[in-house]
Motif scaffolding. Sequence first.
Motif, PDB file in Angstrom:
ATOM      1  N   ALA A 192       2.739  -4.889   6.972  1.00 12.30           N
ATOM      2  CA  ALA A 192       2.735  -5.952   7.976  1.00 12.30           C
ATOM      3  C   ALA A 192       4.056  -6.003   8.738  1.00 12.30           C
ATOM      4  CB  ALA A 192       2.442  -7.296   7.335  1.00 12.30           C
ATOM      5  N   SER A 250       8.798  -4.076   5.487  1.00 14.01           N
ATOM      6  CA  SER A 250       9.172  -4.668   4.198  1.00 14.01           C
ATOM      7  C   SER A 250       9.080  -3.680   3.052  1.00 14.01           C
ATOM      8  CB  SER A 250       8.237  -5.850   3.911  1.00 14.01           C
ATOM      9  OG  SER A 250       6.900  -5.389   3.789  1.00 14.01           O
ATOM     10  N   LYS A 275      -4.907  -9.645   4.921  1.00 14.89           N
ATOM     11  CA  LYS A 275      -3.594  -9.287   4.388  1.00 14.89           C
ATOM     12  C   LYS A 275      -3.574  -9.485   2.875  1.00 14.89           C
ATOM     13  CE  LYS A 275      -0.899 -10.422   8.490  1.00 14.89           C
ATOM     14  NZ  LYS A 275       0.280 -11.091   9.017  1.00 14.89           N
ATOM     15  N   VAL A 276      -2.677  -8.784   2.220  1.00 20.18           N
ATOM     16  CA  VAL A 276      -2.444  -8.972   0.800  1.00 20.18           C
ATOM     17  C   VAL A 276      -0.937  -8.816   0.565  1.00 20.18           C
ATOM     18  CG1 VAL A 276      -2.888  -6.549   0.243  1.00 20.18           C
ATOM     19  CG2 VAL A 276      -3.130  -8.284  -1.540  1.00 20.18           C
ATOM     20  N   THR A 277      -0.370  -9.663  -0.291  1.00 13.75           N
ATOM     21  CA  THR A 277       1.076  -9.633  -0.532  1.00 13.75           C
ATOM     22  C   THR A 277       1.354  -9.425  -2.017  1.00 13.75           C
ATOM     23  OG1 THR A 277       1.497 -11.095   1.344  1.00 13.75           O
ATOM     24  CG2 THR A 277       3.232 -10.939  -0.302  1.00 13.75           C
ATOM     25  N   TYR A 278       2.310  -8.551  -2.282  1.00  9.07           N
ATOM     26  CA  TYR A 278       2.813  -8.308  -3.626  1.00  9.07           C
ATOM     27  C   TYR A 278       4.297  -8.670  -3.634  1.00  9.07           C
ATOM     28  CZ  TYR A 278      -1.386  -5.564  -4.578  1.00  9.07           C
ATOM     29  OH  TYR A 278      -2.674  -5.162  -4.758  1.00  9.07           O
ATOM     30  N   THR A 279       4.788  -9.139  -4.770  1.00  5.40           N
ATOM     31  CA  THR A 279       6.205  -9.430  -4.909  1.00  5.40           C
ATOM     32  C   THR A 279       6.819  -8.365  -5.807  1.00  5.40           C
ATOM     33  OG1 THR A 279       5.797 -11.786  -4.665  1.00  5.40           O
ATOM     34  CG2 THR A 279       7.917 -11.139  -5.595  1.00  5.40           C
ATOM     35  N   ASP A 326       8.823  -9.778  -0.970  1.00  5.09           N
ATOM     36  CA  ASP A 326       7.394  -9.684  -0.670  1.00  5.09           C
ATOM     37  C   ASP A 326       7.093  -8.440   0.147  1.00  5.09           C
ATOM     38  OD1 ASP A 326       6.760 -11.993  -2.007  1.00  5.09           O
ATOM     39  OD2 ASP A 326       6.797 -13.262  -0.225  1.00  5.09           O
ATOM     40  N   GLU A 328      -1.611  -5.021   5.497  1.00  6.39           N
ATOM     41  CA  GLU A 328      -2.608  -5.628   6.373  1.00  6.39           C
ATOM     42  C   GLU A 328      -3.558  -4.561   6.897  1.00  6.39           C
ATOM     43  OE1 GLU A 328      -0.444  -7.371   9.634  1.00  6.39           O
ATOM     44  OE2 GLU A 328       0.239  -5.438  10.361  1.00  6.39           O
ATOM     45  N   LYS A 367      -5.801  -6.650  -6.053  1.00  8.28           N
ATOM     46  CA  LYS A 367      -5.839  -7.901  -5.294  1.00  8.28           C
ATOM     47  C   LYS A 367      -6.742  -7.701  -4.090  1.00  8.28           C
ATOM     48  CE  LYS A 367      -1.483 -10.279  -5.835  1.00  8.28           C
ATOM     49  NZ  LYS A 367      -0.274 -10.692  -5.128  1.00  8.28           N
ATOM     50  N   ASP A 400      -6.785 -11.443   1.966  1.00  5.46           N
ATOM     51  CA  ASP A 400      -7.034 -12.849   2.274  1.00  5.46           C
ATOM     52  C   ASP A 400      -7.863 -12.959   3.557  1.00  5.46           C
ATOM     53  OD1 ASP A 400      -5.301 -12.523   4.450  1.00  5.46           O
ATOM     54  OD2 ASP A 400      -3.624 -13.548   3.486  1.00  5.46           O
ATOM     55  N   THR A 441       3.884  -6.966   2.194  1.00  7.00           N
ATOM     56  CA  THR A 441       2.574  -7.365   2.686  1.00  7.00           C
ATOM     57  C   THR A 441       1.882  -6.196   3.359  1.00  7.00           C
ATOM     58  OG1 THR A 441       3.364  -9.628   3.035  1.00  7.00           O
ATOM     59  CG2 THR A 441       1.340  -8.997   4.178  1.00  7.00           C
TER      60      THR A 441
END
Length: 168
Positions: A90, A93, A151-155, A104, A108, A144, A147, A106
């Motif tokens: 996204a 990052s 998108k999906v976010t991992y930390t 994070d 997408e 996961k 959403d 992300t």
Amino acid sequence: VNTTHTFSANITDTDGNAISDQDVSFSANASVFDGSQTTTANTGSDGNASVTFTLPESVGTTELSASGAGLSNSTNITTQAAAATQLGFADDSRSFAPGLSDKDVTLEVQDKFGNANTTASVSVGTQITTSDSDVISISSSSSKDLDNNNKVTYTVDTGSGNNVGDAT
């Protein structure tokens, strides 16, 4: 995005009669006319002057204007992402500084030009892994789902010391 269209201007007198042989200048806020922001065309016997243009590969608004015989008009075209073809980052990052914690990452759904496609109907599970958990730890290595905005976010955590990580 990246689609070709025709933009036309019609010049008539106050009685509605076509005015031929008039130069019409076309302009845009992006290089849509064969790599240029401006071009010209001449009206034919029907009073029409037409040019083709190709919308940019990026999502946004393109303003097109036409002027000739002392008249002018403009219109805006808002482009949306093309068909979904890939999962991408996204933002930038995917690189992590040494000792960074709780970063994070992300992913997408994107079109082939890297534009976020939030309207595609996609159902996909994602998983991010690391080959060296001493360098990068991931908050959830389980699958996961995307959403509602595709998108999906991992930390991630690069821990302490001089560890540097990259997500791919």
